[in-house]
Design a protein around this motif. Structure first.
Motif, PDB file in Angstrom:
ATOM      1  N   PRO A 353      -6.048 -11.010  -0.543  1.00 51.66           N
ATOM      2  CA  PRO A 353      -5.578  -9.659  -0.819  1.00 51.66           C
ATOM      3  C   PRO A 353      -5.058  -9.571  -2.248  1.00 51.66           C
ATOM      4  CG  PRO A 353      -3.925 -10.849   0.418  1.00 51.66           C
ATOM      5  CD  PRO A 353      -5.153 -11.723   0.387  1.00 51.66           C
ATOM      6  N   GLU A 354      -5.203  -8.419  -2.861  1.00 55.66           N
ATOM      7  CA  GLU A 354      -4.706  -8.270  -4.218  1.00 55.66           C
ATOM      8  C   GLU A 354      -3.217  -7.932  -4.203  1.00 55.66           C
ATOM      9  OE1 GLU A 354      -7.079  -6.274  -7.105  1.00 55.66           O
ATOM     10  OE2 GLU A 354      -8.946  -6.629  -5.996  1.00 55.66           O
ATOM     11  N   THR A 355      -2.523  -8.328  -5.247  1.00 56.72           N
ATOM     12  CA  THR A 355      -1.090  -8.089  -5.351  1.00 56.72           C
ATOM     13  C   THR A 355      -0.807  -7.001  -6.382  1.00 56.72           C
ATOM     14  OG1 THR A 355      -0.875  -9.845  -6.994  1.00 56.72           O
ATOM     15  CG2 THR A 355      -0.518 -10.451  -4.681  1.00 56.72           C
ATOM     16  N   ASN A 356       0.329  -6.342  -6.181  1.00 55.82           N
ATOM     17  CA  ASN A 356       0.778  -5.276  -7.092  1.00 55.82           C
ATOM     18  C   ASN A 356      -0.227  -4.137  -7.215  1.00 55.82           C
ATOM     19  OD1 ASN A 356       3.165  -6.783  -7.801  1.00 55.82           O
ATOM     20  ND2 ASN A 356       1.848  -8.066  -9.082  1.00 55.82           N
ATOM     21  N   THR A 357      -0.965  -3.922  -6.163  1.00 58.25           N
ATOM     22  CA  THR A 357      -1.894  -2.805  -6.099  1.00 58.25           C
ATOM     23  C   THR A 357      -2.176  -2.484  -4.635  1.00 58.25           C
ATOM     24  OG1 THR A 357      -3.968  -1.918  -6.995  1.00 58.25           O
ATOM     25  CG2 THR A 357      -4.045  -4.155  -6.117  1.00 58.25           C
ATOM     26  N   GLY A 358      -2.889  -1.386  -4.385  1.00 57.65           N
ATOM     27  CA  GLY A 358      -3.164  -0.992  -3.013  1.00 57.65           C
ATOM     28  C   GLY A 358      -4.329  -1.747  -2.407  1.00 57.65           C
ATOM     29  N   ASN A 359      -4.191  -2.158  -1.166  1.00 57.16           N
ATOM     30  CA  ASN A 359      -5.273  -2.837  -0.451  1.00 57.16           C
ATOM     31  C   ASN A 359      -5.873  -1.900   0.586  1.00 57.16           C
ATOM     32  OD1 ASN A 359      -5.567  -5.675  -1.373  1.00 57.16           O
ATOM     33  ND2 ASN A 359      -3.384  -5.780  -0.864  1.00 57.16           N
ATOM     34  N   LEU A 373     -12.519  -3.508   9.508  1.00 57.08           N
ATOM     35  CA  LEU A 373     -11.690  -4.678   9.796  1.00 57.08           C
ATOM     36  C   LEU A 373     -10.817  -4.409  11.016  1.00 57.08           C
ATOM     37  CD1 LEU A 373     -10.529  -5.457   6.146  1.00 57.08           C
ATOM     38  CD2 LEU A 373     -12.392  -6.552   7.420  1.00 57.08           C
ATOM     39  N   ARG A 374     -10.171  -5.464  11.479  1.00 52.57           N
ATOM     40  CA  ARG A 374      -9.239  -5.278  12.586  1.00 52.57           C
ATOM     41  C   ARG A 374      -8.045  -4.465  12.103  1.00 52.57           C
ATOM     42  NH1 ARG A 374      -4.361  -7.729  12.642  1.00 52.57           N
ATOM     43  NH2 ARG A 374      -4.031  -9.653  11.436  1.00 52.57           N
ATOM     44  N   ASN A 375      -7.431  -3.744  13.003  1.00 52.90           N
ATOM     45  CA  ASN A 375      -6.304  -2.901  12.642  1.00 52.90           C
ATOM     46  C   ASN A 375      -5.118  -3.728  12.184  1.00 52.90           C
ATOM     47  OD1 ASN A 375      -7.688  -0.597  13.277  1.00 52.90           O
ATOM     48  ND2 ASN A 375      -6.774  -0.344  15.295  1.00 52.90           N
ATOM     49  N   GLY A 376      -4.449  -3.236  11.157  1.00 52.33           N
ATOM     50  CA  GLY A 376      -3.249  -3.893  10.668  1.00 52.33           C
ATOM     51  C   GLY A 376      -3.489  -5.139   9.856  1.00 52.33           C
ATOM     52  N   ILE A 377      -4.725  -5.372   9.437  1.00 54.00           N
ATOM     53  CA  ILE A 377      -5.046  -6.635   8.774  1.00 54.00           C
ATOM     54  C   ILE A 377      -4.295  -6.799   7.456  1.00 54.00           C
ATOM     55  CG2 ILE A 377      -7.070  -5.738   7.538  1.00 54.00           C
ATOM     56  CD1 ILE A 377      -8.423  -8.484   8.202  1.00 54.00           C
ATOM     57  N   PHE A 378      -4.054  -5.715   6.731  1.00 55.76           N
ATOM     58  CA  PHE A 378      -3.371  -5.856   5.442  1.00 55.76           C
ATOM     59  C   PHE A 378      -1.874  -6.070   5.619  1.00 55.76           C
ATOM     60  CE2 PHE A 378      -7.246  -3.435   4.372  1.00 55.76           C
ATOM     61  CZ  PHE A 378      -7.820  -4.375   3.536  1.00 55.76           C
ATOM     62  N   ALA A 379      -1.310  -5.573   6.708  1.00 55.53           N
ATOM     63  CA  ALA A 379       0.094  -5.857   6.984  1.00 55.53           C
ATOM     64  C   ALA A 379       0.297  -7.347   7.225  1.00 55.53           C
ATOM     65  CB  ALA A 379       0.573  -5.062   8.195  1.00 55.53           C
ATOM     66  N   ALA A 380      -0.713  -7.981   7.829  1.00 55.00           N
ATOM     67  CA  ALA A 380      -0.622  -9.411   8.112  1.00 55.00           C
ATOM     68  C   ALA A 380      -1.025 -10.266   6.920  1.00 55.00           C
ATOM     69  CB  ALA A 380      -1.506  -9.754   9.316  1.00 55.00           C
ATOM     70  N   SER A 381      -1.837  -9.709   6.012  1.00 55.58           N
ATOM     71  CA  SER A 381      -2.398 -10.495   4.917  1.00 55.58           C
ATOM     72  C   SER A 381      -1.635 -10.336   3.604  1.00 55.58           C
ATOM     73  CB  SER A 381      -3.855 -10.083   4.676  1.00 55.58           C
ATOM     74  OG  SER A 381      -4.628 -10.193   5.846  1.00 55.58           O
ATOM     75  N   VAL A 383       0.700 -10.334   0.421  1.00 52.16           N
ATOM     76  CA  VAL A 383       1.621 -11.308  -0.175  1.00 52.16           C
ATOM     77  C   VAL A 383       3.030 -10.729  -0.215  1.00 52.16           C
ATOM     78  CG1 VAL A 383       2.148 -12.620  -2.273  1.00 52.16           C
ATOM     79  CG2 VAL A 383      -0.244 -12.324  -1.531  1.00 52.16           C
ATOM     80  N   ASN A 384       3.145  -9.467  -0.595  1.00 53.30           N
ATOM     81  CA  ASN A 384       4.422  -8.763  -0.638  1.00 53.30           C
ATOM     82  C   ASN A 384       4.388  -7.614   0.363  1.00 53.30           C
ATOM     83  OD1 ASN A 384       5.564 -10.203  -3.051  1.00 53.30           O
ATOM     84  ND2 ASN A 384       3.740  -9.297  -4.007  1.00 53.30           N
ATOM     85  N   ASN A 385       5.434  -7.514   1.147  1.00 48.00           N
ATOM     86  CA  ASN A 385       5.442  -6.544   2.235  1.00 48.00           C
ATOM     87  C   ASN A 385       5.895  -5.175   1.726  1.00 48.00           C
ATOM     88  OD1 ASN A 385       5.206  -5.568   4.856  1.00 48.00           O
ATOM     89  ND2 ASN A 385       7.317  -6.088   5.372  1.00 48.00           N
ATOM     90  N   ASN A 386       5.033  -4.525   0.934  1.00 47.55           N
ATOM     91  CA  ASN A 386       5.346  -3.183   0.449  1.00 47.55           C
ATOM     92  C   ASN A 386       4.195  -2.247   0.782  1.00 47.55           C
ATOM     93  OD1 ASN A 386       3.311  -3.543  -1.611  1.00 47.55           O
ATOM     94  ND2 ASN A 386       4.815  -4.634  -2.854  1.00 47.55           N
ATOM     95  N   ARG A 387       4.373  -0.960   0.505  1.00 47.16           N
ATOM     96  CA  ARG A 387       3.368   0.017   0.911  1.00 47.16           C
ATOM     97  C   ARG A 387       2.021  -0.250   0.282  1.00 47.16           C
ATOM     98  NH1 ARG A 387       4.896   6.127   0.212  1.00 47.16           N
ATOM     99  NH2 ARG A 387       2.724   6.276   0.913  1.00 47.16           N
ATOM    100  N   GLU A 388       1.994  -0.554  -1.005  1.00 50.64           N
ATOM    101  CA  GLU A 388       0.724  -0.754  -1.676  1.00 50.64           C
ATOM    102  C   GLU A 388      -0.051  -1.917  -1.064  1.00 50.64           C
ATOM    103  OE1 GLU A 388       0.600   0.884  -6.194  1.00 50.64           O
ATOM    104  OE2 GLU A 388       1.404  -1.126  -5.914  1.00 50.64           O
TER     105      GLU A 388
END
Length: 491
Positions: A353-359, A373-381, A383-388
């Protein structure tokens, strides 16, 4: 004497998505405290999910579970169970809100906090009606994770971005956003005080009409599914149907996916007859559903479609629109191909996943994945737990940009504007399985729906919050880019 404790069989089902963000489970179902005089009984169960929250600042919202009951008598057809707030109880730390129509209940934290919740011994009064001593009763308890969107004013459209057919304030430049301050009727016209939208192409709508007070504009509070409907959720519904209903709603037939094979990552297979349909990726967002299919699902679960105004509020909350923004509140977005591991499993994740940008899953990050993709995959992947980095909306709703299109009710056709926000009642056609709610978008033609938020196959322009390239397109069929999520007006 009416007895339902004899020959009782219990079946537990949860509409679950095993991600970092929820893993919702219903456990330890039992029937307790039979009231033979008034024909009701407690359905008791435990309810668990991960990473729950409630906050009283910022978004000032919480997540919740939409819980409802299905039952059958002597192996007959599955029927929706009507429940009641009276005599229902919830454990310490939780609130239980049964809807006035008795179709279901919302369960959520009663105070601020975050982390896993395990609400034990919830008791919901089920008004079971008339049974005989020798009846065999099967019960299913379903739970779908939702997010509460609070009441309040918000903005749609506007900004200096170049989103197609975007909303703006009538009588002003197209960069002037429109503020929705109530559920009062809205006129669509290019004059001061009214809602309007550009005509980038012919798909935006007829640029006229009135949204009655009953059309859900997003000012009032509502609940939206935290994730898009999954293959597992669809099959929990589909496998409860009769053979005739299944035949009509089979997404592997010639009018849908036209195969039992894996196509564009859709793994659903059904051999026909009395067999159950299967999936090897239950947590993956489900594509190929047509309008009739999705209307049936929402009616059966007791929910309704989102409106496209509610969609924009669910994305950005009360914040002023930003030029070219995505659901995570900025115009920043990843642009490199993703690599995934554990494909099809609840642990499926993005390794880069990319950091400091939106996934988000869209054309520039799709690479060779070629499907949702499976639901919620970016929440699990992330690096930093922020909106982007998680791709989350202002209220914590996931995948509103990318993955699969959101089908929401348009303001651009008379059929869409006739939408009054009625909820499903849990009952679908006994022959076809079609939904039967009045004033929803048309089951046959698809008239009344808007397609927002883009998909894994679309470019960045299509997944921006204000983009309405297909704001009033009439598409009845399903395909590999189209998904949906359901909503419900708050009790």
């Amino acid at each position: 004497m009416k007895r339902i404790t004899l020959f009782l069989m219990l079946i537990c089902f949860a509409f679950s998505t095993n991600t970092k963000a929820n893993n919702i489970q219903v456990n330890n179902i039992s029937l307790e405290n039979l009231n033979e005089v008034s024909n009701w009984v407690h359905v008791e169960f435990d309810l668990f999910w991960e990473n729950s929250w409630r906050i009283s600042s910022g978004p000032s919202n919480y997540d919740a579970a939409w819980v409802f009951i299905k039952y059958r008598v002597n192996n007959g057809t599955w029927t929706h169970g009507i429940i009641s707030q009276a005599n229902s109880t919830s454990p310490a730390g939780s609130t239980l809100d049964v809807t006035s129509d008795g179709i279901g209940a919302f369960v959520y934290r009663d105070a601020d906090g975050s982390g896993n919740v395990n609400f034990q011994n919830i008791q919901i009064r089920w008004n079971f009606g008339s049974t005989d001593t020798n009846d065999i009763i099967d019960i299913q308890v379903f739970a779908i994770e939702m997010v509460y969107v609070p009441e309040g004013a918000f903005y749609v459209g506007g900004t200096t971005g170049n989103e197609a057919n975007k909303f703006h304030s009538g009588g002003f430049s197209t960069s002037s956003s429109y503020r929705i301050t109530s559920e009062a009727a809205l006129t669509i016209a290019n004059t001061s005080g009214n809602l309007y939208y550009t005509a980038t192409n012919s798909n935006g709508g007829d640029q006229t009409g009135v949204l009655a007070a009953s059309y859900p504009k997003g000012f009032n509070d509502f609940y939206a599914m935290k994730y898009e409907v999954t293959e597992g959720q669809w099959l929990a519904f589909f496998n409860s149907l009769t053979e005739n209903q299944k035949t009509n709603l089979d997404i592997t037939d010639a009018t849908h996916k036209n195969s039992d094979a894996v196509i564009s990552r859709n793994t659903i297979s059904w051999t026909g007859g009395t067999a159950s349909a299967t999936t090897t990726a239950p947590d993956r967002a489900v594509a190929y559903l047509d309008i009739s299919d999705m209307n049936s699902y929402m009616d059966w679960t007791g929910m309704r479609p989102l409106s496209e105004l509610e969609y924009e509020k669910a994305c950005r909350g009360p914040i002023l629109p930003k030029p070219g923004e995505f659901a995570w509140g900025s115009a920043n977005i990843a642009s490199n191909d993703y690599t995934i591991v554990n494909s099809g499993f609840s642990s499926e994740r993005v390794t880069n996943p990319e950091t400091n940008t939106g996934n988000a899953m869209y054309s520039l990050t799709n690479g060779t994945i070629d499907g949702p993709l499976r639901n919620g995959i970016f929440a699990a992947s992330a690096v930093n737990n922020n909106r982007e980095e998680t791709g989350g909306s202002y209220y914590g709703i996931m995948e509103l940009s990318g993955n699969l299109y959101e089908r929401v009710v348009t303001v651009g056709t008379s059929q869409g504007r006739n939408f009054t926000g009625l909820h499903g009642n849990g009952i679908i056609s006994s022959t076809t399985g079609n939904g039967t709610v009045s004033n929803w978008p048309n089951n046959t033609t698809g008239d009344g729906y808007s397609f927002r938020g883009g998909s894994w196959l679309n470019g960045a322009d299509f997944i921006r919050v204000s983009d309405r390239f297909d704001g009033a397109s009439i598409i009845a069929s399903g395909n590999n880019r189209l998904g949906f999520r359901a909503a419900r007006t708050a009790p």
